[in-house]
Scaffold this motif. Structure first.
Motif, PDB file in Angstrom:
ATOM      1  N   GLY A   5       5.083   2.524 -30.779  1.00 24.26           N
ATOM      2  CA  GLY A   5       5.900   1.422 -31.286  1.00 24.26           C
ATOM      3  C   GLY A   5       5.047   0.263 -31.761  1.00 24.26           C
ATOM      4  O   GLY A   5       5.305  -0.328 -32.815  1.00 24.26           O
TER       5      GLY A   5
ATOM      6  N   TRP B  23       9.958   2.839 -37.154  1.00 27.36           N
ATOM      7  CA  TRP B  23      10.007   3.013 -35.700  1.00 27.36           C
ATOM      8  C   TRP B  23      10.029   4.484 -35.302  1.00 27.36           C
ATOM      9  O   TRP B  23       9.388   4.885 -34.336  1.00 27.36           O
TER      10      TRP B  23
ATOM     11  N   LEU C 247      -3.786  -1.946 -25.597  1.00 26.44           N
ATOM     12  CA  LEU C 247      -2.693  -1.907 -24.615  1.00 26.44           C
ATOM     13  C   LEU C 247      -3.243  -1.640 -23.216  1.00 26.44           C
ATOM     14  O   LEU C 247      -2.859  -2.298 -22.245  1.00 26.44           O
TER      15      LEU C 247
ATOM     16  N   VAL D 271       5.756   7.161 -21.531  1.00 23.32           N
ATOM     17  CA  VAL D 271       6.041   5.719 -21.614  1.00 23.32           C
ATOM     18  C   VAL D 271       4.884   4.995 -22.313  1.00 23.32           C
ATOM     19  O   VAL D 271       5.097   4.203 -23.240  1.00 23.32           O
ATOM     20  N   TYR D 272       3.665   5.290 -21.885  1.00 20.74           N
ATOM     21  CA  TYR D 272       2.476   4.692 -22.506  1.00 20.74           C
ATOM     22  C   TYR D 272       2.417   5.052 -23.996  1.00 20.74           C
ATOM     23  O   TYR D 272       2.181   4.189 -24.853  1.00 20.74           O
TER      24      TYR D 272
ATOM     25  N   LEU E 164      12.259  -6.390 -38.908  1.00 19.46           N
ATOM     26  CA  LEU E 164      12.286  -5.232 -38.005  1.00 19.46           C
ATOM     27  C   LEU E 164      12.769  -3.965 -38.690  1.00 19.46           C
ATOM     28  O   LEU E 164      12.415  -2.860 -38.291  1.00 19.46           O
ATOM     29  N   THR E 165      13.609  -4.112 -39.736  1.00 13.20           N
ATOM     30  CA  THR E 165      14.138  -2.913 -40.399  1.00 13.20           C
ATOM     31  C   THR E 165      13.101  -2.263 -41.306  1.00 13.20           C
ATOM     32  O   THR E 165      13.254  -1.117 -41.691  1.00 13.20           O
TER      33      THR E 165
ATOM     34  N   VAL F 229       4.875   6.034 -26.109  1.00 14.46           N
ATOM     35  CA  VAL F 229       5.942   5.442 -26.938  1.00 14.46           C
ATOM     36  C   VAL F 229       5.678   3.952 -27.172  1.00 14.46           C
ATOM     37  O   VAL F 229       5.884   3.448 -28.281  1.00 14.46           O
ATOM     38  N   VAL F 230       5.208   3.259 -26.141  1.00  9.10           N
ATOM     39  CA  VAL F 230       4.885   1.835 -26.323  1.00  9.10           C
ATOM     40  C   VAL F 230       3.739   1.686 -27.333  1.00  9.10           C
ATOM     41  O   VAL F 230       3.810   0.858 -28.250  1.00  9.10           O
TER      42      VAL F 230
ATOM     43  N   ILE G 247       7.701   6.205 -32.543  1.00 12.91           N
ATOM     44  CA  ILE G 247       8.280   6.642 -31.266  1.00 12.91           C
ATOM     45  C   ILE G 247       8.069   8.142 -31.056  1.00 12.91           C
ATOM     46  O   ILE G 247       7.653   8.571 -29.975  1.00 12.91           O
TER      47      ILE G 247
END
Lengths: 136, 47
Positions: free
Chosen positions: A62, A8, A87, A55-56, A3-4, A58-59, A12
């Motif tokens: 990500g 991100w 998505l 919201v859409y 994850l690192t 950023v998801v 984002i």
């Protein structure tokens, strides 16, 4: 998955900006197409579309950050479009399931679905373009 | 000395996106009405 090792921040920030822009664009597109006659005041819709779009976005951003290294396409723009449309399709398929379970609550509308699909393509394009700008 | 927080943020927002997309008042009261036009415009089923 490490994850690192995922960028991100880039996903984002690009997703947030793309999402807010996309929300406003979705309102404008719907005004032109007339697919859905708005039932809310303009200010209420500006807030709702900005929030929903953010919201859409950023998801999607990500997901793009997490998957862009493993997606089998060269073009970053194409990767962003695939993530964004993917998505939207997952949400839409969930909607079909809900519609089957509660047809009195969830109605399907063909033209709105087509408009939503095209808007998801637009979201991918915006996200890809803003990703390329870089936000590090 | 480390990834997880942004991933948690994305998962949380994905859950929010589901709530908004389907207008799940049972989870967040008022969300159905607040995002009614948004859901229609982006092609999600709605009443």
């Amino acid at each position: 998955m490490n994850l690192t090792g995922i960028d991100w921040k880039r996903g984002i920030v690009a997703g947030l900006l793309a999402g807010i822009l996309w929300g406003w664009l979705a309102m404008a597109v719907n005004t032109v197409t007339g697919v859905f006659v708005s039932e809310k005041a303009l200010l209420v819709n500006i807030l709702a579309f900005s929030t929903g779009g953010a919201v859409y976005g950023v998801v999607a951003g990500g997901l793009l950050a997490a998957t862009h290294k493993i997606l089998p396409f060269k073009s970053l723009l194409l990767k962003a479009v695939v993530v964004s449309v993917g998505l939207w399709l997952v949400l839409r398929i969930g909607g079909v399931v809900l519609s089957g379970a509660s047809p009195w609550r969830y109605h399907q509308e063909l033209m709105a679905t087509l408009q939503g699909f095209l808007l998801s393509l637009v979201m991918g394009t915006l996200l890809g373009a803003l990703w390329k700008k870089g936000f590090n | 000395t480390s990834g997880l927080l942004p991933a948690v943020l994305i998962v949380g927002l994905a859950f929010s996106l589901v709530i908004i997309s389907y207008g799940l008042d049972s989870i967040v009261p008022g969300v159905h009405d607040a995002f009614h036009d948004f859901r229609h415009v982006i092609g999600m089923p709605c009443h």
